[in-house]
Design an enzyme around this catalytic site. Structure first.
Site, mmCIF file in Angstrom:
data_model
loop_
_atom_site.group_PDB
_atom_site.id
_atom_site.type_symbol
_atom_site.label_atom_id
_atom_site.label_comp_id
_atom_site.label_asym_id
_atom_site.label_seq_id
_atom_site.Cartn_x
_atom_site.Cartn_y
_atom_site.Cartn_z
ATOM 1 N N ASN A 142 -6.737 5.060 9.585
ATOM 2 C CA ASN A 142 -6.226 3.830 10.188
ATOM 3 C C ASN A 142 -6.213 3.874 11.716
ATOM 4 O O ASN A 142 -6.297 2.836 12.368
ATOM 5 C CB ASN A 142 -4.805 3.536 9.674
ATOM 6 C CG ASN A 142 -3.895 4.742 9.731
ATOM 7 O OD1 ASN A 142 -4.217 5.804 9.207
ATOM 8 N ND2 ASN A 142 -2.764 4.587 10.381
ATOM 9 N N GLY B 88 0.834 -1.195 0.000
ATOM 10 C CA GLY B 88 0.000 0.000 0.000
ATOM 11 C C GLY B 88 0.870 1.246 0.000
ATOM 12 O O GLY B 88 0.559 2.244 -0.659
ATOM 13 N N THR B 89 1.962 1.203 0.728
ATOM 14 C CA THR B 89 2.888 2.349 0.780
ATOM 15 C C THR B 89 3.379 2.685 -0.621
ATOM 16 O O THR B 89 3.424 3.855 -1.022
ATOM 17 C CB THR B 89 4.087 2.001 1.692
ATOM 18 O OG1 THR B 89 3.597 1.729 3.009
ATOM 19 C CG2 THR B 89 5.097 3.132 1.744
ATOM 20 N N SER C 30 -4.178 -2.593 -0.216
ATOM 21 C CA SER C 30 -3.113 -3.483 0.243
ATOM 22 C C SER C 30 -3.741 -4.798 0.720
ATOM 23 O O SER C 30 -4.645 -4.784 1.567
ATOM 24 C CB SER C 30 -2.357 -2.806 1.393
ATOM 25 O OG SER C 30 -1.329 -3.629 1.863
ATOM 26 N N THR D 85 9.790 -8.448 -12.170
ATOM 27 C CA THR D 85 9.116 -9.734 -12.344
ATOM 28 C C THR D 85 8.019 -9.841 -11.295
ATOM 29 O O THR D 85 8.250 -9.563 -10.112
ATOM 30 C CB THR D 85 10.126 -10.887 -12.203
ATOM 31 O OG1 THR D 85 11.142 -10.679 -13.180
ATOM 32 C CG2 THR D 85 9.463 -12.233 -12.419
ATOM 33 N N GLN E 128 -7.161 0.980 4.362
ATOM 34 C CA GLN E 128 -7.961 0.439 5.474
ATOM 35 C C GLN E 128 -9.383 0.088 5.045
ATOM 36 O O GLN E 128 -10.041 -0.728 5.685
ATOM 37 C CB GLN E 128 -8.029 1.447 6.632
ATOM 38 C CG GLN E 128 -6.728 1.603 7.401
ATOM 39 C CD GLN E 128 -6.359 0.366 8.219
ATOM 40 O OE1 GLN E 128 -7.208 -0.467 8.558
ATOM 41 N NE2 GLN E 128 -5.087 0.230 8.540
ATOM 42 N N CYS F 100 2.741 1.446 12.283
ATOM 43 C CA CYS F 100 3.907 2.091 11.675
ATOM 44 C C CYS F 100 4.551 3.068 12.641
ATOM 45 O O CYS F 100 5.658 3.523 12.421
ATOM 46 C CB CYS F 100 3.499 2.853 10.425
ATOM 47 S SG CYS F 100 2.543 1.831 9.319
ATOM 48 N N HIS G 153 -2.838 -7.263 2.662
ATOM 49 C CA HIS G 153 -2.747 -7.812 4.023
ATOM 50 C C HIS G 153 -3.755 -7.209 4.991
ATOM 51 O O HIS G 153 -3.912 -7.686 6.115
ATOM 52 C CB HIS G 153 -1.318 -7.712 4.578
ATOM 53 C CG HIS G 153 -0.881 -6.351 5.021
ATOM 54 N ND1 HIS G 153 -0.773 -6.021 6.349
ATOM 55 C CD2 HIS G 153 -0.493 -5.260 4.342
ATOM 56 C CE1 HIS G 153 -0.322 -4.773 6.454
ATOM 57 N NE2 HIS G 153 -0.150 -4.288 5.244
#
Ligand code: PLP
Length: 396
Positions: free
Chosen positions: A151, A72-73, A199, A237, A179, A327, A201
């Site tokens: 978040n 996401g970053t 993102s 890749t 989020q 973070c 995860h």
């Protein structure tokens, strides 16, 4: 051994077993490079294409509008740096004051290179006012970036209203939906967003896999140079296993969204009501309804300085929670810039506790938490500056 309670899904979520199953062959017998012309490569290309279609469906986007990234970053960085370019960027950028660091720090890096940046304020309820965004727009505004859901405090921003104002002005609109994606409906056609980050995860997919929706016709400058993958904007890749995981997680989230959200809202309300009954000094942070389904943010009035101790006490009792953003783990005990942006004083801004539920959280987990929490909260000392000065001296 009692079951561990994981109440930190805003930091990351456990991989859904069905996602792991979809990924498994790509970690073993299937290993082609999608750019290869032979059968192994064609099979891998088909898997990446399928993942792109599944991810696009989550947003009602066209598959060709999805660029895969490694987080996401990275998607946030590509959105902001890609619009302004990295060579002598010019113009004006609007962000909210409580964006995730992936946007805020990128905006600050652009400011250091000559871009004018306006940080629009956030209300005490954790909402950005679309009129504040409209007021911040200038003739040279090129991009507005406002997150879909915060978040730390979990509030949902009025994206459609902001998008309409930005569109009318002629600037581009990016939303960091890391989020929100997979948890609430996000229809890029209705929201009028030009760029959207997500993102895997955060919705029971693997970490290290993200995507940026780029509306057809929007052009970005690349940050990386290499082969031509992802239209040359993100050459490398492909992480086929990770992308297959993202695609499957997106599909599961899309299909189960209405049920998951209803269940999580009910659990969150059970948690909220249970805390209100048992903990007299609990204060909830952020708009009570315009919030992520499984997200609760709170303070303990008069005990805010003890949030980090509370976190460790909970950890010892078998509960994983958070004082805010994962973070900012290195800044534990510091005032949260998110709460400061919402107008909380620095003492209160040190005291946030974030409880975030997920797909596998049950009523029994919430009830167990409600049994444990009052004991942990009672053992905390009053925050020193809330006491009379003489008493505070004795305690400090
Ligand atoms: N944006 C928001 C709102 C987030 O909550 C996060 C992660 O916590 C990110 C961006 C960064 O995403 P990633 O962990 O995939 O880099």
């Amino acid at each position: 051994m009692p079951e561990f309670l994981y109440f930190d899904h805003a930091a990351t979520t456990p991989l859904d077993r069905r996602v792991a199953e979809a990924m498994r062959p790509w970690l073993g017998p299937l290993y082609g490079n999608p750019s290869s012309l032979h059968g192994f490569g064609r099979q891998a290309r088909a898997a990446v294409d399928a993942a792109r279609a599944q991810t696009a469906a989550l947003l009602n986007a066209e598959p060709g509008e999805l660029l895969f990234t490694a987080s996401g970053t990275e998607a946030d960085n590509l959105a902001l740096l890609g619009v302004f370019g990295t060579h002598e960027p010019r113009g004006h950028l609007v962000v909210s004051a409580f964006e995730h660091a992936a946007v805020l720090e990128t905006a600050r890096a652009l400011a250091a290179r000559g871009v004018a940046v306006t940080e629009v304020p956030v209300g005490p309820d954790g909402l950005v006012d679309p009129d504040d965004v409209a007021r911040a727009l200038r003739p040279d505004t090129r991009l507005v970036s406002i997150m879909a859901a915060n978040n730390v405090v979990g509030t949902l921003q009025p994206l459609a209203e902001i998008g309409a104002r930005v569109r009318a002005h002629g600037a581009l609109f990016h939303t960091d939906a890391v989020q929100a994606a997979g948890k609430i409906p996000l229809d890029v056609r209705r929201l009028e967003v030009d760029l959207l980050s997500l993102s895997a995860h955060k919705f029971h997919g693997p970490a290290g896999v993200g995507a940026l929706f780029v509306r057809q016709g929007v052009s970005l400058a690349p940050l990386l140079f290499g082969g031509g993958q992802e239209k040359g904007l993100r050459p490398a890749t492909e992480n086929v296993a990770g992308l297959v995981g993202l695609g499957r997680a997106a599909e599961l989230a899309r299909r189960g969204m209405a049920d998951d959200a209803a269940r999580l809202v009910a659990l969150r309300e059970r948690l909220r009501d249970g805390l209100a009954d048992r903990v007299p000094n609990v204060l909830f942070v952020g708009d009570p309804w315009r919030r992520l389904p499984g997200h609760l943010a709170l303070l303990l009035d008069g005990q805010e300085g003890e949030a980090v101790k509370l976190l460790f006490d909970l950890d010892e009792a078998g509960v994983a929670a958070s004082t805010g953003s994962a973070c900012s783990a290195g800044h534990a005990g510091q005032p949260s810039y998110v709460l400061l942006a919402m107008g909380y004083d620095p003492i209160r801004a040190r005291g946030l506790l974030r409880l975030s539920l997920g797909r596998f959280t049950t009523e029994a987990h919430v009830d167990r938490f409600l049994e444990l929490f009052p004991g942990c909260a009672r053992s905390l000392r009053p925050t020193v500056s809330h006491l009379a000065p003489s008493l505070a001296r004795n305690l400090s």
